[in-house]
Design a protein around this motif. Structure first.
Motif, PDB file in Angstrom:
ATOM      1  N   LYS A 177       3.792   1.982   1.973  1.00 58.65           N
ATOM      2  CA  LYS A 177       4.232   2.189   3.153  1.00 58.65           C
ATOM      3  C   LYS A 177       5.781   2.447   3.019  1.00 58.65           C
ATOM      4  O   LYS A 177       6.123   3.677   3.317  1.00 58.65           O
ATOM      5  CB  LYS A 177       4.142   1.037   4.295  1.00 58.65           C
ATOM      6  CG  LYS A 177       3.150   0.836   4.887  1.00 58.65           C
ATOM      7  CD  LYS A 177       3.152   0.018   6.083  1.00 58.65           C
ATOM      8  CE  LYS A 177       3.301  -1.306   5.415  1.00 58.65           C
ATOM      9  NZ  LYS A 177       2.677  -2.144   4.473  1.00 58.65           N
ATOM     10  N   THR A 178       6.514   1.597   2.133  1.00 56.91           N
ATOM     11  CA  THR A 178       7.885   1.913   2.114  1.00 56.91           C
ATOM     12  C   THR A 178       8.277   3.027   1.041  1.00 56.91           C
ATOM     13  O   THR A 178       9.113   3.812   1.436  1.00 56.91           O
ATOM     14  CB  THR A 178       8.830   0.640   1.608  1.00 56.91           C
ATOM     15  OG1 THR A 178       8.351  -0.358   2.532  1.00 56.91           O
ATOM     16  CG2 THR A 178      10.152   0.891   1.376  1.00 56.91           C
ATOM     17  N   THR A 179       7.563   2.967  -0.001  1.00 58.10           N
ATOM     18  CA  THR A 179       7.673   4.156  -0.813  1.00 58.10           C
ATOM     19  C   THR A 179       7.416   5.636  -0.177  1.00 58.10           C
ATOM     20  O   THR A 179       8.014   6.453  -0.429  1.00 58.10           O
ATOM     21  CB  THR A 179       6.661   4.179  -1.979  1.00 58.10           C
ATOM     22  OG1 THR A 179       6.766   2.630  -2.751  1.00 58.10           O
ATOM     23  CG2 THR A 179       6.736   5.046  -3.084  1.00 58.10           C
ATOM     24  N   THR A 211       2.168   6.081 -10.820  1.00 62.20           N
ATOM     25  CA  THR A 211       3.015   6.397 -11.967  1.00 62.20           C
ATOM     26  C   THR A 211       4.268   5.345 -12.080  1.00 62.20           C
ATOM     27  O   THR A 211       4.582   4.910 -10.989  1.00 62.20           O
ATOM     28  CB  THR A 211       3.772   7.598 -11.894  1.00 62.20           C
ATOM     29  OG1 THR A 211       4.818   7.771 -12.521  1.00 62.20           O
ATOM     30  CG2 THR A 211       3.868   8.165 -10.656  1.00 62.20           C
ATOM     31  N   MET A 225      -1.178   5.508  -4.596  1.00 69.93           N
ATOM     32  CA  MET A 225      -1.547   4.937  -5.912  1.00 69.93           C
ATOM     33  C   MET A 225      -2.751   5.132  -6.433  1.00 69.93           C
ATOM     34  O   MET A 225      -3.642   4.154  -6.938  1.00 69.93           O
ATOM     35  CB  MET A 225      -1.173   3.260  -5.718  1.00 69.93           C
ATOM     36  CG  MET A 225       0.241   3.010  -5.383  1.00 69.93           C
ATOM     37  SD  MET A 225       0.546   1.315  -5.349  1.00 69.93           S
ATOM     38  CE  MET A 225       1.216   1.197  -3.569  1.00 69.93           C
ATOM     39  N   VAL A 257       0.704  -1.257   0.195  1.00 67.67           N
ATOM     40  CA  VAL A 257      -0.108   0.102  -0.100  1.00 67.67           C
ATOM     41  C   VAL A 257       0.891   1.011  -0.099  1.00 67.67           C
ATOM     42  O   VAL A 257       0.406   2.288   0.222  1.00 67.67           O
ATOM     43  CB  VAL A 257      -0.926  -0.123   1.162  1.00 67.67           C
ATOM     44  CG1 VAL A 257      -2.137  -1.036   0.817  1.00 67.67           C
ATOM     45  CG2 VAL A 257      -0.268   0.029   2.319  1.00 67.67           C
TER      46      VAL A 257
HETATM   47  N1  LIG Z   1       2.591   5.831  -6.425  1.00 70.27           N
HETATM   48  C1  LIG Z   1       2.955   4.667  -6.753  1.00 70.27           C
HETATM   49  N2  LIG Z   1       2.753   4.631  -8.041  1.00 70.27           N
HETATM   50  C2  LIG Z   1       3.112   3.478  -8.829  1.00 70.27           C
HETATM   51  N3  LIG Z   1       3.664   2.256  -8.092  1.00 70.27           N
HETATM   52  C3  LIG Z   1       3.817   2.432  -6.762  1.00 70.27           C
HETATM   53  C4  LIG Z   1       3.373   3.676  -5.970  1.00 70.27           C
HETATM   54  N4  LIG Z   1       3.751   3.547  -4.627  1.00 70.27           N
HETATM   55  C5  LIG Z   1       4.252   2.487  -4.570  1.00 70.27           C
HETATM   56  N5  LIG Z   1       4.390   1.858  -5.795  1.00 70.27           N
HETATM   57  C6  LIG Z   1       4.826   0.329  -6.035  1.00 70.27           C
HETATM   58  O1  LIG Z   1       3.799  -0.403  -5.219  1.00 70.27           O
HETATM   59  C7  LIG Z   1       4.671  -1.600  -4.727  1.00 70.27           C
HETATM   60  C8  LIG Z   1       4.230  -1.631  -3.227  1.00 70.27           C
HETATM   61  O2  LIG Z   1       4.873  -0.461  -2.721  1.00 70.27           O
HETATM   62  P1  LIG Z   1       5.566  -0.420  -1.306  1.00 70.27           P
HETATM   63  O3  LIG Z   1       5.799   0.970  -0.891  1.00 70.27           O
HETATM   64  O4  LIG Z   1       6.753  -1.356  -1.091  1.00 70.27           O
HETATM   65  O5  LIG Z   1       4.368  -0.792  -0.083  1.00 70.27           O
HETATM   66  P2  LIG Z   1       4.473  -1.525   1.276  1.00 70.27           P
HETATM   67  O6  LIG Z   1       5.624  -1.063   1.813  1.00 70.27           O
HETATM   68  O7  LIG Z   1       3.429  -1.128   1.960  1.00 70.27           O
HETATM   69  O8  LIG Z   1       4.365  -2.875   1.023  1.00 70.27           O
HETATM   70  C9  LIG Z   1       6.270  -1.156  -5.076  1.00 70.27           C
HETATM   71  O9  LIG Z   1       6.614  -2.173  -6.126  1.00 70.27           O
HETATM   72  C10 LIG Z   1       6.069   0.114  -5.342  1.00 70.27           C
HETATM   73  O10 LIG Z   1       7.063   0.266  -6.266  1.00 70.27           O
END
Ligand SMILES: Nc1ncnc2c1ncn2[C@@H]1O[C@H](COP(=O)(O)OP(=O)(O)O)[C@@H](O)[C@H]1O
Ligand SMILES: [Mg+2]
Length: 261
Positions: free
Chosen positions: A16-18, A223, A190, A14
């Motif tokens: 979090k890391t991003t 994106t 997203m 969802v």
């Molecule tokens: N705004 C965004 N647009 C497109 N892809 C995204 C976006 N934010 C995150 N992602 C992708 O979605 C996936 C999950 O994101 P992540 O941040 O790792 O989630 P979590 O830490 O909650 O598991 C990753 O592959 C990341 O690259």
């Protein structure tokens, strides 16, 4: 005074890391001193910071926590704190899963991260903690030290499912362990504004929590630049100045600072 912000959710994938990576960078580019902590044994955030073999790391948040549990003096903190693009961070590794197992059998285990951060946090304006999508001891530790939690919600992934469980956990921790804990708000990630589903689910989330929990005005668009920037171990805004998500994260950081007064 430093502020500890946990980026949390009951779900994986969802953003979090991003969000941790890009919020940290945005706050830093606004002149704030930021420490990001990878509290996930899968070490995705550490990978985003360009670390390739996390399993070989000897100085991680797991090692700091283990030293705390065992009441041993950790090695100098400087070994644990790395830096990338102006942001300090403490990496993670698979070792953290052993630490989590150990935490389950320890007395007072929910305060270990707070103890680890006590001598570090005041060097920073913001300490951001990236968590795992479970309500286990690591997440409890993060919420036990947090001033605020930002809940990331991906409107494409049955957004509301499990959200109440997460909120209930936050409520219990506030009542029993950490009275200062507040929910900063829900960040929608997203978001593909063109799709009907995204609109419907966004309205559903907004409608359910209106007046109760802040839904941040700035939403993060979906994106391909996000995946690309992560592949090159960069915050989006550094990878591409024009990328919509990078601009959105900066606006979101501004919204967060303003909201805190
Ligand atoms: N705004 C965004 N647009 C497109 N892809 C995204 C976006 N934010 C995150 N992602 C992708 O979605 C996936 C999950 O994101 P992540 O941040 O790792 O989630 P979590 O830490 O909650 O598991 C990753 O592959 C990341 O690259
Ligand atoms: Mg993650």
């Amino acid at each position: 005074m430093s502020k500890v912000i946990v980026i949390g959710s009951q779900k994986g994938g969802v953003g979090k890391t991003t969000t941790t990576l890009n919020l940290a960078y945005s706050l830093c580019s606004m002149g704030k001193k930021v420490l990001a902590i990878d509290l996930d044994s899968q070490a995705n955030l550490s990978t985003c910071y360009g670390i390739e073999n996390t399993k070989d790391l000897e100085y991680t948040i797991g090692h700091l926590l283990m030293a705390q549990i065992e009441e041993e003096e950790p090695e100098e903190l400087e070994h644990y704190i790395q830096s990338k693009d102006g942001v300090d961070f403490i990496p993670s590794s698979i070792y953290l899963s052993a630490v989590e197992a150990k935490l389950r059998t320890e007395m007072g285990a929910e305060r270990m991260l707070a103890e680890v951060l006590a001598p570090i946090r005041d060097r920073y304006d913001y300490v951001l903690v990236d968590t795992v999508p479970s309500l286990g001891m690591l997440t409890v530790n993060a919420l036990a030290v947090a001033d605020e939690v930002i809940i990331t919600v991906n409107p494409q992934l049955l957004a509301m499912m499990g959200l109440q469980d997460f909120l209930r956990t936050v409520g219990k921790i506030k009542k029993r362990i950490n009275p200062k804990l507040t929910i900063a708000g829900i960040l929608l990630t997203m978001c593909d504004g063109r799709t009907t589903l995204c609109k419907v689910l966004t309205e559903e989330v907004t409608g359910s929590f209106q007046g109760q929990i802040k839904i941040f005005k700035n939403r993060i668009p979906s994106t391909v630049k996000v995946g690309e920037s992560i592949y090159y171990s960069m915050p989006i805004a550094l990878y591409s100045k024009k990328a919509s998500a990078g601009i959105a994260y900066r606006k979101f950081a501004k919204e967060l600072i303003d909201y805190e007064g």
